[in-house]
Design a protein around this motif. Structure first.
Motif, PDB file in Angstrom:
ATOM      1  N   GLY A  38     -19.646  30.152  -8.252  1.00 40.91           N
ATOM      2  CA  GLY A  38     -20.258  31.273  -8.960  1.00 40.91           C
ATOM      3  C   GLY A  38     -19.454  31.688 -10.170  1.00 40.91           C
ATOM      4  O   GLY A  38     -19.972  32.292 -11.103  1.00 40.91           O
ATOM      5  N   TYR A  39     -18.181  31.365 -10.159  1.00 41.42           N
ATOM      6  CA  TYR A  39     -17.287  31.760 -11.239  1.00 41.42           C
ATOM      7  C   TYR A  39     -16.785  30.579 -12.064  1.00 41.42           C
ATOM      8  O   TYR A  39     -16.148  30.765 -13.076  1.00 41.42           O
ATOM      9  CB  TYR A  39     -16.062  32.484 -10.667  1.00 41.42           C
ATOM     10  CG  TYR A  39     -16.438  33.631  -9.785  1.00 41.42           C
ATOM     11  CD1 TYR A  39     -16.839  34.837 -10.337  1.00 41.42           C
ATOM     12  CD2 TYR A  39     -16.421  33.507  -8.409  1.00 41.42           C
ATOM     13  CE1 TYR A  39     -17.203  35.883  -9.529  1.00 41.42           C
ATOM     14  CE2 TYR A  39     -16.781  34.566  -7.596  1.00 41.42           C
ATOM     15  CZ  TYR A  39     -17.174  35.745  -8.159  1.00 41.42           C
ATOM     16  OH  TYR A  39     -17.539  36.781  -7.369  1.00 41.42           O
ATOM     17  N   GLU A  40     -17.030  29.384 -11.610  1.00 40.48           N
ATOM     18  CA  GLU A  40     -16.451  28.194 -12.239  1.00 40.48           C
ATOM     19  C   GLU A  40     -17.497  27.091 -12.306  1.00 40.48           C
ATOM     20  O   GLU A  40     -18.472  27.113 -11.578  1.00 40.48           O
ATOM     21  CB  GLU A  40     -15.253  27.736 -11.399  1.00 40.48           C
ATOM     22  CG  GLU A  40     -14.388  26.696 -12.033  1.00 40.48           C
ATOM     23  CD  GLU A  40     -13.781  27.134 -13.345  1.00 40.48           C
ATOM     24  OE1 GLU A  40     -14.319  26.726 -14.385  1.00 40.48           O
ATOM     25  OE2 GLU A  40     -12.798  27.858 -13.333  1.00 40.48           O
ATOM     26  N   ASP A  41     -17.283  26.125 -13.186  1.00 36.61           N
ATOM     27  CA  ASP A  41     -18.174  24.972 -13.281  1.00 36.61           C
ATOM     28  C   ASP A  41     -18.068  24.142 -12.002  1.00 36.61           C
ATOM     29  O   ASP A  41     -17.061  24.195 -11.298  1.00 36.61           O
ATOM     30  CB  ASP A  41     -17.792  24.106 -14.477  1.00 36.61           C
ATOM     31  CG  ASP A  41     -17.922  24.867 -15.790  1.00 36.61           C
ATOM     32  OD1 ASP A  41     -18.819  25.731 -15.875  1.00 36.61           O
ATOM     33  OD2 ASP A  41     -17.134  24.605 -16.708  1.00 36.61           O
ATOM     34  N   ALA A  42     -19.091  23.349 -11.713  1.00 35.96           N
ATOM     35  CA  ALA A  42     -19.094  22.534 -10.493  1.00 35.96           C
ATOM     36  C   ALA A  42     -18.071  21.407 -10.566  1.00 35.96           C
ATOM     37  O   ALA A  42     -17.517  21.002  -9.558  1.00 35.96           O
ATOM     38  CB  ALA A  42     -20.481  21.961 -10.250  1.00 35.96           C
ATOM     39  N   GLN A  43     -17.832  20.878 -11.772  1.00 37.14           N
ATOM     40  CA  GLN A  43     -16.853  19.805 -11.960  1.00 37.14           C
ATOM     41  C   GLN A  43     -15.966  20.116 -13.153  1.00 37.14           C
ATOM     42  O   GLN A  43     -16.412  20.701 -14.128  1.00 37.14           O
ATOM     43  CB  GLN A  43     -17.541  18.472 -12.240  1.00 37.14           C
ATOM     44  CG  GLN A  43     -18.067  17.771 -11.043  1.00 37.14           C
ATOM     45  CD  GLN A  43     -18.571  16.389 -11.419  1.00 37.14           C
ATOM     46  OE1 GLN A  43     -19.028  16.160 -12.519  1.00 37.14           O
ATOM     47  NE2 GLN A  43     -18.471  15.469 -10.481  1.00 37.14           N
ATOM     48  N   LEU A  44     -14.714  19.732 -13.042  1.00 34.81           N
ATOM     49  CA  LEU A  44     -13.747  19.839 -14.136  1.00 34.81           C
ATOM     50  C   LEU A  44     -13.051  18.497 -14.258  1.00 34.81           C
ATOM     51  O   LEU A  44     -13.002  17.733 -13.302  1.00 34.81           O
ATOM     52  CB  LEU A  44     -12.706  20.919 -13.824  1.00 34.81           C
ATOM     53  CG  LEU A  44     -13.227  22.319 -13.575  1.00 34.81           C
ATOM     54  CD1 LEU A  44     -12.107  23.207 -13.058  1.00 34.81           C
ATOM     55  CD2 LEU A  44     -13.814  22.901 -14.833  1.00 34.81           C
ATOM     56  N   TYR A  45     -12.514  18.204 -15.438  1.00 31.70           N
ATOM     57  CA  TYR A  45     -11.748  16.972 -15.560  1.00 31.70           C
ATOM     58  C   TYR A  45     -10.292  17.287 -15.849  1.00 31.70           C
ATOM     59  O   TYR A  45      -9.963  18.323 -16.413  1.00 31.70           O
ATOM     60  CB  TYR A  45     -12.337  16.013 -16.601  1.00 31.70           C
ATOM     61  CG  TYR A  45     -12.045  16.337 -18.045  1.00 31.70           C
ATOM     62  CD1 TYR A  45     -10.865  15.922 -18.654  1.00 31.70           C
ATOM     63  CD2 TYR A  45     -12.962  17.035 -18.821  1.00 31.70           C
ATOM     64  CE1 TYR A  45     -10.605  16.207 -19.974  1.00 31.70           C
ATOM     65  CE2 TYR A  45     -12.712  17.327 -20.145  1.00 31.70           C
ATOM     66  CZ  TYR A  45     -11.531  16.910 -20.714  1.00 31.70           C
ATOM     67  OH  TYR A  45     -11.270  17.191 -22.027  1.00 31.70           O
ATOM     68  N   ALA A  46      -9.421  16.383 -15.403  1.00 32.67           N
ATOM     69  CA  ALA A  46      -7.983  16.522 -15.627  1.00 32.67           C
ATOM     70  C   ALA A  46      -7.496  15.309 -16.413  1.00 32.67           C
ATOM     71  O   ALA A  46      -7.967  14.193 -16.207  1.00 32.67           O
ATOM     72  CB  ALA A  46      -7.246  16.605 -14.292  1.00 32.67           C
ATOM     73  N   ALA A  47      -6.567  15.555 -17.321  1.00 33.34           N
ATOM     74  CA  ALA A  47      -5.988  14.480 -18.136  1.00 33.34           C
ATOM     75  C   ALA A  47      -4.624  14.107 -17.565  1.00 33.34           C
ATOM     76  O   ALA A  47      -3.856  14.980 -17.157  1.00 33.34           O
ATOM     77  CB  ALA A  47      -5.850  14.929 -19.581  1.00 33.34           C
ATOM     78  N   HIS A  48      -4.325  12.823 -17.531  1.00 33.71           N
ATOM     79  CA  HIS A  48      -3.054  12.318 -17.010  1.00 33.71           C
ATOM     80  C   HIS A  48      -2.465  11.355 -18.036  1.00 33.71           C
ATOM     81  O   HIS A  48      -3.078  10.336 -18.336  1.00 33.71           O
ATOM     82  CB  HIS A  48      -3.260  11.583 -15.683  1.00 33.71           C
ATOM     83  CG  HIS A  48      -4.010  12.380 -14.668  1.00 33.71           C
ATOM     84  ND1 HIS A  48      -3.401  13.278 -13.848  1.00 33.71           N
ATOM     85  CD2 HIS A  48      -5.329  12.423 -14.372  1.00 33.71           C
ATOM     86  CE1 HIS A  48      -4.317  13.833 -13.063  1.00 33.71           C
ATOM     87  NE2 HIS A  48      -5.491  13.332 -13.370  1.00 33.71           N
TER      88      HIS A  48
END
Length: 119
Positions: A38-48
């Motif tokens: 409800g407060y955040e997107d369903a998916q996020l991406y991380a950089a490595h």
């Protein structure tokens, strides 16, 4: 999504390790818990970003994870950042929180009430 992808298999780890070089960045997707959707997107991406090799295995390392460890922990690894997905390191959207001026106005009002009750 254009670009290469590597699956969490022995072959994928070997291919990723061959493709990597110092300073290369790869991306992984992370699912957000249902409690926070409800407060955040369903998916996020991380950089490595891979910056060194392991002394013992000669695998490329990003922080404390080797290339095969990243595949095992995060799942599929992508060469390019996914389109339409927000980076986990950027600030999220603001939902129903007061602005700075509103917060200061509330604080000042509560201080006036406290001062009035002391008299």
């Amino acid at each position: 999504m254009p670009g290469r992808t590597w699956e969490p298999t022995k072959r994928g780890a070997k291919d990723l390790n061959r493709w990597l070089s110092k300073g290369k960045t790869v991306y992984t997707l992370r699912e957000v818990s249902g409690k926070f959707r409800g407060y955040e997107d369903a998916q996020l991406y991380a950089a490595h970003t891979f910056d060194r090799r392991s002394m013992f295995t000669a695998e490329w390392m990003t922080g404390h994870l080797s290339a095969s460890g990243l595949l095992a922990q995060e799942g599929t690894v992508y060469e390019l950042p996914p389109e339409g997905v927000r980076n986990i390191a950027t600030p999220g959207r603001q939902y129903a929180a007061p602005t700075g001026k509103q917060a200061l106005d509330r604080l000042a009002a509560s201080e006036r009430r406290k001062a009035g009750s002391r008299r």
